[in-house]
Design a protein around this motif. Sequence first.
Motif, PDB file in Angstrom:
ATOM      1  N   SER A   1       5.007 -17.936   8.195  1.00  0.00           N
ATOM      2  CA  SER A   1       5.578 -18.005   9.542  1.00  0.00           C
ATOM      3  C   SER A   1       4.701 -17.192  10.493  1.00  0.00           C
ATOM      4  O   SER A   1       4.418 -16.010  10.241  1.00  0.00           O
ATOM      5  CB  SER A   1       6.996 -17.430   9.547  1.00  0.00           C
ATOM      6  N   ALA A   2       4.299 -17.820  11.590  1.00  0.00           N
ATOM      7  CA  ALA A   2       3.307 -17.214  12.486  1.00  0.00           C
ATOM      8  C   ALA A   2       3.739 -15.854  13.037  1.00  0.00           C
ATOM      9  O   ALA A   2       2.915 -14.951  13.221  1.00  0.00           O
ATOM     10  CB  ALA A   2       3.003 -18.175  13.631  1.00  0.00           C
ATOM     11  N   CYS A   3       5.023 -15.673  13.289  1.00  0.00           N
ATOM     12  CA  CYS A   3       5.491 -14.402  13.870  1.00  0.00           C
ATOM     13  C   CYS A   3       5.248 -13.234  12.922  1.00  0.00           C
ATOM     14  O   CYS A   3       5.098 -12.089  13.368  1.00  0.00           O
ATOM     15  CB  CYS A   3       6.962 -14.494  14.255  1.00  0.00           C
TER      16      CYS A   3
ATOM     17  N   VAL B   1       5.125 -15.693  19.091  1.00  0.00           N
ATOM     18  CA  VAL B   1       5.616 -17.075  19.172  1.00  0.00           C
ATOM     19  C   VAL B   1       7.137 -17.179  19.114  1.00  0.00           C
ATOM     20  O   VAL B   1       7.681 -18.277  19.113  1.00  0.00           O
ATOM     21  CB  VAL B   1       5.020 -17.932  18.026  1.00  0.00           C
ATOM     22  N   ARG B   2       7.828 -16.035  19.075  1.00  0.00           N
ATOM     23  CA  ARG B   2       9.291 -16.102  18.974  1.00  0.00           C
ATOM     24  C   ARG B   2       9.901 -16.607  20.279  1.00  0.00           C
ATOM     25  O   ARG B   2       9.245 -16.635  21.323  1.00  0.00           O
ATOM     26  CB  ARG B   2       9.865 -14.734  18.629  1.00  0.00           C
TER      27      ARG B   2
ATOM     28  N   ILE C   1       1.662 -20.955  10.715  1.00  0.00           N
ATOM     29  CA  ILE C   1       2.339 -22.055  11.430  1.00  0.00           C
ATOM     30  C   ILE C   1       3.633 -21.534  12.057  1.00  0.00           C
ATOM     31  O   ILE C   1       4.401 -20.820  11.409  1.00  0.00           O
ATOM     32  CB  ILE C   1       2.693 -23.217  10.465  1.00  0.00           C
ATOM     33  N   CYS C   2       3.882 -21.909  13.305  1.00  0.00           N
ATOM     34  CA  CYS C   2       5.211 -21.741  13.903  1.00  0.00           C
ATOM     35  C   CYS C   2       5.771 -23.151  14.131  1.00  0.00           C
ATOM     36  O   CYS C   2       5.324 -23.853  15.043  1.00  0.00           O
ATOM     37  CB  CYS C   2       5.171 -20.982  15.219  1.00  0.00           C
ATOM     38  N   PRO C   3       6.739 -23.568  13.347  1.00  0.00           N
ATOM     39  CA  PRO C   3       7.250 -24.947  13.477  1.00  0.00           C
ATOM     40  C   PRO C   3       7.917 -25.215  14.820  1.00  0.00           C
ATOM     41  O   PRO C   3       7.912 -26.360  15.286  1.00  0.00           O
ATOM     42  CB  PRO C   3       8.230 -25.075  12.314  1.00  0.00           C
ATOM     43  N   GLU C   4       8.482 -24.185  15.439  1.00  0.00           N
ATOM     44  CA  GLU C   4       9.150 -24.417  16.726  1.00  0.00           C
ATOM     45  C   GLU C   4       8.126 -24.631  17.840  1.00  0.00           C
ATOM     46  O   GLU C   4       8.336 -25.440  18.750  1.00  0.00           O
ATOM     47  CB  GLU C   4      10.104 -23.265  17.047  1.00  0.00           C
TER      48      GLU C   4
ATOM     49  N   ARG D   1      11.454 -19.698  24.895  1.00  0.00           N
ATOM     50  CA  ARG D   1      12.321 -20.874  24.827  1.00  0.00           C
ATOM     51  C   ARG D   1      13.760 -20.394  24.628  1.00  0.00           C
ATOM     52  O   ARG D   1      13.971 -19.275  24.140  1.00  0.00           O
ATOM     53  CB  ARG D   1      11.906 -21.792  23.668  1.00  0.00           C
TER      54      ARG D   1
ATOM     55  N   LYS E   1      10.109 -16.392   7.556  1.00  0.00           N
ATOM     56  CA  LYS E   1      10.892 -15.355   8.247  1.00  0.00           C
ATOM     57  C   LYS E   1      12.385 -15.597   7.995  1.00  0.00           C
ATOM     58  O   LYS E   1      12.905 -16.664   8.303  1.00  0.00           O
ATOM     59  CB  LYS E   1      10.578 -15.414   9.751  1.00  0.00           C
TER      60      LYS E   1
ATOM     61  N   SER F   1      15.915 -17.166  10.419  1.00  0.00           N
ATOM     62  CA  SER F   1      15.528 -18.070  11.507  1.00  0.00           C
ATOM     63  C   SER F   1      16.170 -19.447  11.322  1.00  0.00           C
ATOM     64  O   SER F   1      16.250 -19.945  10.195  1.00  0.00           O
ATOM     65  CB  SER F   1      14.001 -18.213  11.507  1.00  0.00           C
TER      66      SER F   1
ATOM     67  N   SER G   1      14.849 -22.123  11.871  1.00  0.00           N
ATOM     68  CA  SER G   1      13.806 -22.995  11.311  1.00  0.00           C
ATOM     69  C   SER G   1      13.308 -22.469   9.969  1.00  0.00           C
ATOM     70  O   SER G   1      13.209 -23.210   9.003  1.00  0.00           O
ATOM     71  CB  SER G   1      12.611 -23.091  12.273  1.00  0.00           C
ATOM     72  N   CYS G   2      12.950 -21.183   9.925  1.00  0.00           N
ATOM     73  CA  CYS G   2      12.190 -20.643   8.786  1.00  0.00           C
ATOM     74  C   CYS G   2      13.013 -19.940   7.717  1.00  0.00           C
ATOM     75  O   CYS G   2      12.473 -19.627   6.647  1.00  0.00           O
ATOM     76  CB  CYS G   2      11.125 -19.681   9.304  1.00  0.00           C
TER      77      CYS G   2
HETATM   78  S1  SF4 Z   1      10.096 -20.692  14.141  1.00  0.00           S
HETATM   79 FE1  SF4 Z   1      10.731 -18.575  14.521  1.00  0.00          FE
HETATM   80  S2  SF4 Z   1      10.646 -17.589  12.513  1.00  0.00           S
HETATM   81 FE2  SF4 Z   1       9.462 -19.491  12.352  1.00  0.00          FE
HETATM   82  S3  SF4 Z   1       7.333 -18.892  12.821  1.00  0.00           S
HETATM   83 FE3  SF4 Z   1       8.249 -19.558  14.749  1.00  0.00          FE
HETATM   84  S4  SF4 Z   1       9.016 -17.661  15.661  1.00  0.00           S
HETATM   85 FE4  SF4 Z   1       8.667 -17.218  13.489  1.00  0.00          FE
END
Ligand code: SF4
Length: 182
Positions: free
Chosen positions: A22-24, A30-31, A55-58, A67, A116, A119, A121-122
Amino acid sequence: MSDLSAIHLTKQRRQQPKVGISACLVGERVRYDGGDKYHQLINDELSPWLDLQVICPEVEAGLGIPRPPVQLVKTQEEIRALGVEQSDLDVTNALETTAKQLSSTQCQAFCAYIVKSRSPSCGAGSTPIYDTTNQQIDNSDGLYVKALKTANPHMVIVEESSLNDIQGCRDFLEQCYLLSER
Ligand code: SF4
């Protein structure tokens, strides 16, 4: 040299295992609020020995930085990613489409993934699930991790919270090298 580095010095000349993250967690801002969740031990002790794929999927789903925050809500039929403050915001389709696409393409090359916790997503088992009255009723996987598990059932997926000590990092590193040798 740290304990972990000394133990794995012999791995230096071998190809490093490809591991998603997770990129964060590597400090990318990227949060949803424009911040990060930099993880010291992962970056100090694991990063030199792994080929980390960030990668940050969001962000990949085009949701932007910053966001509106979203959470997973169990509606009558299914789990949806809805706005925390804007209840009419529904980003489920964007997140699921991107998650499926990433999971079935570039992620196929990863032997493991560091995600992460909590989350929408993650998270891997720790993501809160709410009902439509905003009461937490369960914990589950985020939408990205759900897609990762479906497309890559043998991939080892760990939350950063399991890498908060040297032993956890050592065990994970050993697992990655074993998996990458198969
Ligand atoms: S979706 Fe949220 S937890 Fe996943 S990499 Fe992006 S900021 Fe981090």
